[in-house]
Design a protein around this motif. Sequence first.
Motif, PDB file in Angstrom:
ATOM      1  N   LEU A  88      19.591  14.585 -25.088  1.00  0.00           N
ATOM      2  CA  LEU A  88      18.406  14.157 -25.451  1.00  0.00           C
ATOM      3  C   LEU A  88      17.737  15.236 -26.467  1.00  0.00           C
ATOM      4  O   LEU A  88      16.778  14.787 -27.138  1.00  0.00           O
ATOM      5  CB  LEU A  88      17.535  14.037 -24.065  1.00  0.00           C
ATOM      6  N   LEU A  89      17.795  16.478 -25.901  1.00  0.00           N
ATOM      7  CA  LEU A  89      17.164  17.508 -26.709  1.00  0.00           C
ATOM      8  C   LEU A  89      17.525  17.595 -28.162  1.00  0.00           C
ATOM      9  O   LEU A  89      17.040  17.934 -29.127  1.00  0.00           O
ATOM     10  CB  LEU A  89      17.249  19.039 -26.018  1.00  0.00           C
TER      11      LEU A  89
ATOM     12  N   ALA B 168      16.149  14.571 -30.140  1.00  0.00           N
ATOM     13  CA  ALA B 168      14.961  14.836 -30.299  1.00  0.00           C
ATOM     14  C   ALA B 168      14.657  15.810 -31.355  1.00  0.00           C
ATOM     15  O   ALA B 168      13.859  15.424 -32.270  1.00  0.00           O
ATOM     16  CB  ALA B 168      14.176  15.502 -29.035  1.00  0.00           C
ATOM     17  N   ALA B 169      15.449  16.786 -31.586  1.00  0.00           N
ATOM     18  CA  ALA B 169      15.321  17.563 -32.665  1.00  0.00           C
ATOM     19  C   ALA B 169      15.941  17.085 -33.847  1.00  0.00           C
ATOM     20  O   ALA B 169      15.127  17.199 -34.899  1.00  0.00           O
ATOM     21  CB  ALA B 169      16.185  19.113 -32.339  1.00  0.00           C
TER      22      ALA B 169
ATOM     23  N   LEU C  79      15.530  13.929 -34.623  1.00  0.00           N
ATOM     24  CA  LEU C  79      14.829  12.683 -35.071  1.00  0.00           C
ATOM     25  C   LEU C  79      13.089  13.236 -35.408  1.00  0.00           C
ATOM     26  O   LEU C  79      12.661  12.587 -36.187  1.00  0.00           O
ATOM     27  CB  LEU C  79      14.626  11.755 -34.039  1.00  0.00           C
ATOM     28  N   LEU C  80      12.969  14.386 -34.548  1.00  0.00           N
ATOM     29  CA  LEU C  80      11.360  14.630 -34.830  1.00  0.00           C
ATOM     30  C   LEU C  80      11.089  15.828 -35.632  1.00  0.00           C
ATOM     31  O   LEU C  80      10.083  15.927 -36.298  1.00  0.00           O
ATOM     32  CB  LEU C  80      11.004  14.889 -33.283  1.00  0.00           C
TER      33      LEU C  80
END
Length: 353
Positions: free
Chosen positions: A112-113, A116-117, A119-120
Amino acid sequence: MIAAWVDVRGLMMEPRDTLEAMLVRRALAVSALLGATGYYVRTLLISELVFAPLAGTPACLIGNCFVALGWTALLVGLVYSGARLTGHPIAEWSELFVLWGYTEVPAIIGALLTFAAVLLVPTDWRRDLDVNWLLLEIAVLFTLWLWGLRLKLHAVRVWSGRSGWPLARMVFAVVLLYGGLAWGEHVALVERGLVPGGALRAMEPTVAPFVARPDVVALPFDRLTYLVRPPRRGDIVSFVRAGQDDGFWSSIVRTRVRFVGRILGVPGDLVQVRHGDVLLNTRALDEPYRVGGGNWTVPATTVERDHYFILGDNRDVRPEEYDGGLVRSNRVRGRLTELGQTKWGFVLGRGRW
């Protein structure tokens, strides 16, 4: 949500007591879901080899749910077999399955981390991050890996009731069994090769790697397909330098240096290159993927039996820089799949295929 946080906190602070409570709770469905989620990315390439040729990407993504669940059951079976080899297990296989899914919580958090990195955080920002941020990312992922390993050891202790030397013997047997499984997967299914910078530039000139070692990137390659059929024109393949010996240690860790290129000529083809333009059987080859010019030529050559003609898509890079051109079939190791191309795009930037 609160109950889930309590469980995660318990797995962090008091893993053994928490796992014992979960064994009493016997939440089999929750453990199965966690296990399948934790191993989902791990088994994607296997599912692509099995399902994608039959029904495309949707079937691959859906079918991988069951493959990941099966992988969880297989690993639990290895632990159970290790227990049987070193003494009669006192608990049932299903009881270890109840615990095993919870040991994948750190892997799920790490995934998940990472997503997130990716995509964000904008690509330009990621490329500008200094080495301290990279070291921080590595430290976080390594900490999560250690946490997952600790949970697995506690799960085995809780399930087996063993400690000390009996536990060490069982763990050693499990490691040997898993090593055999990993070796079989590497030989017959997939391999993860380290692609050097020259081969990266040969396939895409705009690549700006965002990795700890910007001149080396690990990519997955399909070995199973070429056990069933020979390589085809247009395949993007991994291959080794002539006379290269992979070595014992690289075989153990399953990471080997690989070059990457596209097959343009198969046995029997007449291939010629004029300033980067490929002529196949005296006709210009349509290459929508090609980039760059190419101030070099290759005289007309017939591709012999057990050979392939391989070039990079970027013709500004000469074949000598990545050992391209005529390549013996025994140097070809695997095929870069859709999953590998997707990883290329995420890790390296914009890929052109």
